[in-house]
Every structure is written in structure tokens, then in C-alpha cells.
Design an enzyme around this catalytic site. Structure first.
Site, short mmCIF file in Angstrom:
data_model
loop_
_atom_site.label_atom_id
_atom_site.label_comp_id
_atom_site.label_asym_id
_atom_site.label_seq_id
_atom_site.Cartn_x
_atom_site.Cartn_y
_atom_site.Cartn_z
N LYS A 43 0.82 -1.20 0.00
CA LYS A 43 0.00 0.00 0.00
C LYS A 43 0.85 1.26 0.00
O LYS A 43 0.37 2.35 -0.24
CB LYS A 43 -0.88 0.00 1.27
N GLY A 44 2.16 1.09 0.28
CA GLY A 44 3.04 2.24 0.53
C GLY A 44 3.09 3.31 -0.54
O GLY A 44 3.33 4.47 -0.25
N GLU A 99 7.29 2.71 -6.56
CA GLU A 99 7.53 2.15 -5.22
C GLU A 99 7.77 3.29 -4.24
O GLU A 99 8.25 4.36 -4.61
CB GLU A 99 8.74 1.19 -5.32
N ASP A 100 7.44 3.05 -2.99
CA ASP A 100 7.67 4.06 -1.96
C ASP A 100 9.15 4.11 -1.57
O ASP A 100 9.75 5.18 -1.52
CB ASP A 100 6.78 3.83 -0.72
N ASP A 103 14.65 -0.66 0.08
CA ASP A 103 15.46 -0.83 1.29
C ASP A 103 16.50 -1.91 0.99
O ASP A 103 17.54 -1.62 0.41
CB ASP A 103 14.49 -1.19 2.42
N LYS A 131 17.49 3.51 0.25
CA LYS A 131 18.50 3.42 1.31
C LYS A 131 19.63 2.53 0.80
O LYS A 131 19.65 1.33 1.06
CB LYS A 131 17.90 2.71 2.55
N PHE A 152 14.55 4.70 9.67
CA PHE A 152 13.19 4.26 9.41
C PHE A 152 12.29 5.48 9.31
O PHE A 152 12.18 6.25 10.25
CB PHE A 152 12.70 3.30 10.51
N VAL A 153 11.68 5.65 8.16
CA VAL A 153 10.87 6.85 7.91
C VAL A 153 9.40 6.50 7.70
O VAL A 153 9.07 5.39 7.28
CB VAL A 153 11.39 7.63 6.68
N ARG A 165 0.38 6.76 7.85
CA ARG A 165 0.29 6.68 6.39
C ARG A 165 -0.19 8.00 5.78
O ARG A 165 0.23 8.42 4.72
CB ARG A 165 -0.64 5.54 5.95
#
Ligand code: IMP
Ligand code: MG
Length: 176
Positions: A43-44, A99-100, A103, A131, A152-153, A165
Site C-alpha cells: 500500500k506504501g 515504489e515508496d 530498502d 537506502k 526508518f521513515v 500513512r
């Protein structure tokens, strides 16, 4: 208490909007005359894709794929399952994954391999955040919003335990 009270801002709503406009303009130039599908990873990416789509002045279609990683919540295991598949075939289409955050890259590795079996005309990736220090597999990022440190954001679609969100900026959780 305000939802965002315990967040330290990293990228303001204005800064994100500016970067999204730049990415949209770049994508618009690159996809002239091509049959473009924006593929959001749920869902990001839902806020990013809705802003990005409006920054691209081209005919395009939007689809979504739901992916979830087996294993604990904060670390990608690399074992990914499709929780909701595309609504339409992508054969012969120019697919741009939205994509959000990339990582470890393991989720993207799985998605890229999976999409390749569906014979699209091309597959590229736009991610709002990356990242690089956490990378565990080589992923080519075609369009990047911002590179970040190993933090972590949350916000602008990203969550910690389903929270934040709908925060309009991207921030880090304050400690203490
Ligand atoms: P990867 O497979 O390790 O690249 O992780 C992919 C997914 O983990 C991202 O699409 C996010 O949903 C989640 N994720 C990774 N880092 C963060 C973060 O800093 N905040 C929120 N979600 C994250
Ligand atoms: Mg994601």
C-alpha cells in the site's frame, strides 16, 4: 495529540511536491508515444502514485500489485507473496513500477523477476526513497526521488505498524 507530533520532518510536503513534479517531467519526456502503465506497489506507494500520475501529461493507465514479505515486519525476508495481482495483462506494455522505498531491494528483485515472465515491452522503476546502505541485491533505479541514510521513515504513504500513512510529509520517529 496531533498525529505527526512525535515525528521529526525529513522531507516537507512542499519539497516532496517539487521532486514529484521533476520526476513527472522526466518520465513525460521519456515515455512520449509509448503505451505506459504505472504499476503501484500497495500500500506504501498509493499517495506517491496519485501525485506522480498527475505530474505526467501523457495518456497512461494505472494498476496495482499487492506484495507482502513473509517474516517479521521490519526486515524484508526476500520471500515475497502476491496478495493482490494486476487487474490487466502487461504484455507489450511499457511498465513503470512505482515504489515508496527500496530498502534491501529484495521485494523489488522478486517483482522484477515476476513481471519479466509476463512479457512487457519494458520495465523500469521509480522509487521515492532509496537506502543504498541496506542494499542486498543490485536493483537498477531509473528514477529516484531522494536517497536517505539507514533511518526508518514514515508518512506520505509509509507506515510504522500501520500508523502515519496519511501524514503529508516524510519524517523520522523522535526517540525518547
Ligand atoms: P525491501 O524489500 O527491503 O527493499 O523493502 C521493501 C518494503 O519495506 C518497502 O516497500 C516498504 O514497504 C518497507 N520499508 C522499508 N524501509 C522502510 C521505512 O523506512 N519505512 C517504512 N517502510 C519501509
Ligand atoms: Mg513498498
Amino acid at each position: 495529540m496531533k498525529l505527526a507530533a512525535d515525528l521529526e520532518s525529513m522531507f516537507s510536503a512542499e519539497k516532496i511536491a517539487q521532486r514529484v513534479r521533476e520526476l513527472g517531467a522526466q518520465i513525460e519526456r521519456d515515455y512520449q508515444g509509448k503505451d505506459l502503465v504505472l504499476l503501484g506497489v500497495l500500500k506504501g506507494s498509493y499517495i506517491f502514485i496519485s501525485d506522480l500520475a498527475r505530474a505526467i501529461d501523457l495518456p497512461l493507465s494505472v494498476d496495482f500489485i499487492g506484495l507482502s514479505s513473509y517474516g517479521e515486519a521490519t526486515e524484508s525476508s526476500g520471500v515475497v507473496k502476491i496478495t493482490s495481482d494486476l487487474s490487466r495483462p502487461i504484455e507489450e506494455k511499457h511498465v513503470l513500477i512505482v515504489e515508496d522505498i527500496v530498502d534491501t531491494g529484495l521485494t523489488m528483485r522478486y517483482l522484477l523477476d515476476n513481471l519479466a515472465t509476463r512479457h512487457p515491452a519494458s520495465v523500469k522503476l521509480v522509487t521515492l526513497l532509496h537506502k543504498p546502505s541496506r542494499s542486498r541485491t543490485r536493483i537498477r533505479i531509473d528514477y529516484l526521488g531522494f536517497q536517505i541514510e539507514d533511518r526508518f521513515v514514515v508518512g506520505y504513504g509509509l507506515v510504522a505498524a500501520e500508523k502515519y500513512r496519511n501524514v503529508p510529509f516524510i519524517g523520522e520517529l523522535k526517540h525518547g
